[in-house]
Design an enzyme around this catalytic site. Sequence first.
Site, PDB file in Angstrom:
ATOM      1  N   ALA A  66     -38.523 -24.994  42.450  1.00 54.83           N
ATOM      2  CA  ALA A  66     -38.854 -24.799  41.040  1.00 54.83           C
ATOM      3  C   ALA A  66     -38.723 -26.147  40.340  1.00 54.83           C
ATOM      4  O   ALA A  66     -37.977 -27.023  40.795  1.00 54.83           O
ATOM      5  CB  ALA A  66     -37.902 -23.785  40.431  1.00 54.83           C
ATOM      6  N   GLY A 111     -37.513 -22.753  45.605  1.00 53.36           N
ATOM      7  CA  GLY A 111     -38.690 -21.901  45.398  1.00 53.36           C
ATOM      8  C   GLY A 111     -39.782 -22.152  46.431  1.00 53.36           C
ATOM      9  O   GLY A 111     -40.609 -21.271  46.689  1.00 53.36           O
ATOM     10  N   GLU A 114     -38.801 -20.098  49.315  1.00 49.45           N
ATOM     11  CA  GLU A 114     -39.031 -18.697  48.923  1.00 49.45           C
ATOM     12  C   GLU A 114     -40.525 -18.353  48.959  1.00 49.45           C
ATOM     13  O   GLU A 114     -40.922 -17.266  49.377  1.00 49.45           O
ATOM     14  CB  GLU A 114     -38.449 -18.463  47.515  1.00 49.45           C
ATOM     15  CG  GLU A 114     -36.925 -18.516  47.516  1.00 49.45           C
ATOM     16  CD  GLU A 114     -36.328 -18.480  46.116  1.00 49.45           C
ATOM     17  OE1 GLU A 114     -36.707 -19.363  45.296  1.00 49.45           O
ATOM     18  OE2 GLU A 114     -35.509 -17.609  45.830  1.00 49.45           O
ATOM     19  N   GLU A 134     -30.149 -24.402  45.812  1.00 49.05           N
ATOM     20  CA  GLU A 134     -29.858 -24.031  44.417  1.00 49.05           C
ATOM     21  C   GLU A 134     -28.406 -24.213  44.019  1.00 49.05           C
ATOM     22  O   GLU A 134     -28.107 -24.642  42.903  1.00 49.05           O
ATOM     23  CB  GLU A 134     -30.285 -22.578  44.152  1.00 49.05           C
ATOM     24  CG  GLU A 134     -31.778 -22.367  44.052  1.00 49.05           C
ATOM     25  CD  GLU A 134     -32.463 -22.113  45.388  1.00 49.05           C
ATOM     26  OE1 GLU A 134     -31.822 -22.306  46.456  1.00 49.05           O
ATOM     27  OE2 GLU A 134     -33.631 -21.716  45.383  1.00 49.05           O
TER      28      GLU A 134
HETATM   29  N1  COA Z   1     -38.536 -30.382  40.176  1.00 49.78           N
HETATM   30  C1  COA Z   1     -39.009 -31.349  39.393  1.00 49.78           C
HETATM   31  N2  COA Z   1     -39.366 -32.559  39.851  1.00 49.78           N
HETATM   32  C2  COA Z   1     -39.215 -32.785  41.166  1.00 49.78           C
HETATM   33  C3  COA Z   1     -38.738 -31.816  42.065  1.00 49.78           C
HETATM   34  C4  COA Z   1     -38.385 -30.555  41.511  1.00 49.78           C
HETATM   35  N3  COA Z   1     -37.926 -29.548  42.274  1.00 49.78           N
HETATM   36  N4  COA Z   1     -38.698 -32.348  43.293  1.00 49.78           N
HETATM   37  C5  COA Z   1     -39.168 -33.589  43.180  1.00 49.78           C
HETATM   38  N5  COA Z   1     -39.471 -33.873  41.904  1.00 49.78           N
HETATM   39  C6  COA Z   1     -39.990 -35.114  41.343  1.00 49.78           C
HETATM   40  C7  COA Z   1     -38.919 -36.192  41.233  1.00 49.78           C
HETATM   41  O1  COA Z   1     -38.164 -36.022  40.043  1.00 49.78           O
HETATM   42  C8  COA Z   1     -39.783 -37.432  41.201  1.00 49.78           C
HETATM   43  O2  COA Z   1     -40.347 -37.572  39.921  1.00 49.78           O
HETATM   44  P1  COA Z   1     -40.493 -39.046  39.241  1.00 49.78           P
HETATM   45  O3  COA Z   1     -41.391 -39.808  40.171  1.00 49.78           O
HETATM   46  O4  COA Z   1     -41.117 -38.740  37.923  1.00 49.78           O
HETATM   47  O5  COA Z   1     -39.107 -39.599  39.174  1.00 49.78           O
HETATM   48  C9  COA Z   1     -40.916 -37.073  42.159  1.00 49.78           C
HETATM   49  O6  COA Z   1     -40.949 -35.668  42.210  1.00 49.78           O
HETATM   50  C10 COA Z   1     -40.705 -37.601  43.554  1.00 49.78           C
HETATM   51  O7  COA Z   1     -39.432 -37.185  43.978  1.00 49.78           O
HETATM   52  P2  COA Z   1     -38.472 -38.079  44.869  1.00 49.78           P
HETATM   53  O8  COA Z   1     -37.113 -37.459  44.841  1.00 49.78           O
HETATM   54  O9  COA Z   1     -38.580 -39.510  44.456  1.00 49.78           O
HETATM   55  O10 COA Z   1     -39.185 -37.897  46.290  1.00 49.78           O
HETATM   56  P3  COA Z   1     -38.561 -38.016  47.740  1.00 49.78           P
HETATM   57  O11 COA Z   1     -39.735 -37.912  48.662  1.00 49.78           O
HETATM   58  O12 COA Z   1     -37.675 -39.219  47.851  1.00 49.78           O
HETATM   59  O13 COA Z   1     -37.613 -36.729  47.922  1.00 49.78           O
HETATM   60  C11 COA Z   1     -37.126 -34.377  47.785  1.00 49.78           C
HETATM   61  C12 COA Z   1     -38.179 -35.461  47.991  1.00 49.78           C
HETATM   62  C13 COA Z   1     -37.852 -33.059  47.828  1.00 49.78           C
HETATM   63  C14 COA Z   1     -36.072 -34.426  48.929  1.00 49.78           C
HETATM   64  C15 COA Z   1     -36.392 -34.589  46.440  1.00 49.78           C
HETATM   65  O14 COA Z   1     -37.358 -34.803  45.443  1.00 49.78           O
HETATM   66  C16 COA Z   1     -35.554 -33.394  46.022  1.00 49.78           C
HETATM   67  O15 COA Z   1     -34.421 -33.242  46.484  1.00 49.78           O
HETATM   68  N6  COA Z   1     -36.093 -32.576  45.103  1.00 49.78           N
HETATM   69  C17 COA Z   1     -35.378 -31.425  44.561  1.00 49.78           C
HETATM   70  C18 COA Z   1     -35.268 -30.315  45.578  1.00 49.78           C
HETATM   71  C19 COA Z   1     -34.532 -29.129  45.009  1.00 49.78           C
HETATM   72  O16 COA Z   1     -33.350 -29.180  44.692  1.00 49.78           O
HETATM   73  N7  COA Z   1     -35.247 -28.009  44.880  1.00 49.78           N
HETATM   74  C20 COA Z   1     -34.699 -26.772  44.449  1.00 49.78           C
HETATM   75  C21 COA Z   1     -34.906 -26.573  42.995  1.00 49.78           C
HETATM   76  S1  COA Z   1     -34.239 -25.003  42.529  1.00 49.78           S
END
Ligand code: COA
Length: 260
Positions: A66, A111, A114, A134
Amino acid sequence: MPYQTLLAEKREGIVWVTVNRPEKRNALNQRVMEELDSCFREIASDAEARVAILTGAGDKAFVAGADIGELAVQSPISGRETSIRGQRTLDLIENLGKPVIAAVNGYALGGGCELAMACTLRIASENAMFGQPEVKLGIIPGYAGTQRLRRLVGEGKALELILTGEAINAQEAFRIGLVNQAVPANELKPAAEALARKILSNAPLAIKFALEAVRHGADLSHSDGEFLEAALFGACCATEDMKEGTRAFLEKREAKFAGK
Ligand code: COA
């Protein structure tokens, strides 16, 4: 219908749906959720669309969860409503009446995991990662992850993933039954397409009834599930496809199904 956050393309009975926010790792904001809902409603009512394949744009993420920016400002009431709306959209995908294959091409977190679990079948590329992180954000899965993960991998593994928030790779996801196949990244799309084509070669009404028997049966007692199965088995016997399928076997030729 044109979408802002999705690509939808139909080819020979297969609809490819791609979540298209690669710069945000395809995170599910409200817009994506609304468009997924509309897109799958369209697929449900399109007789030419027989199988859907859901994937994410780019080579990093299927869906990274999400949208955390939107999550951060939820109130108790809006949070509950967001969860219920998301659950409904994923229920729509799960109960579409047509197979939906998740082609998981990278991170499937929160999500995203999910969403993949709401699909009928899952194929992961070897760079895919699955998790329910989460609790690291102070919340719990809200798009039925607590329910579907338990159903797919058993309560022990589900609780381990949900309580630690740690991600697992494609091989481990395959080992515990979270995905049907794990393949090299460059074979993901061909493998998803091949699986879709195998399903397409079978009797369309039998596919529909088999999905209904398994899906609706999951919410019933064993004897009610058997009752449903027998009723649907009987319905198959009324189809031209059943006559054609059995006759073709006896005549030692390929069956030609009409979906009637
Ligand atoms: N919601 C909003 N933005 C997100 C996102 C999410 N779930 N996941 C990634 N992004 C955004 C980052 O904020 C970043 O934005 P920016 O360029 O404006 O700063 C962009 O996507 C790239 O993310 P980044 O973390 O730099 O990429 P990465 O390839 O190094 O890592 C992930 C990828 C998926 C490991 C990491 O982004 C992450 O941990 N995301 C959250 C995962 C999460 O907790 N999901 C559950 C939510 S309930």
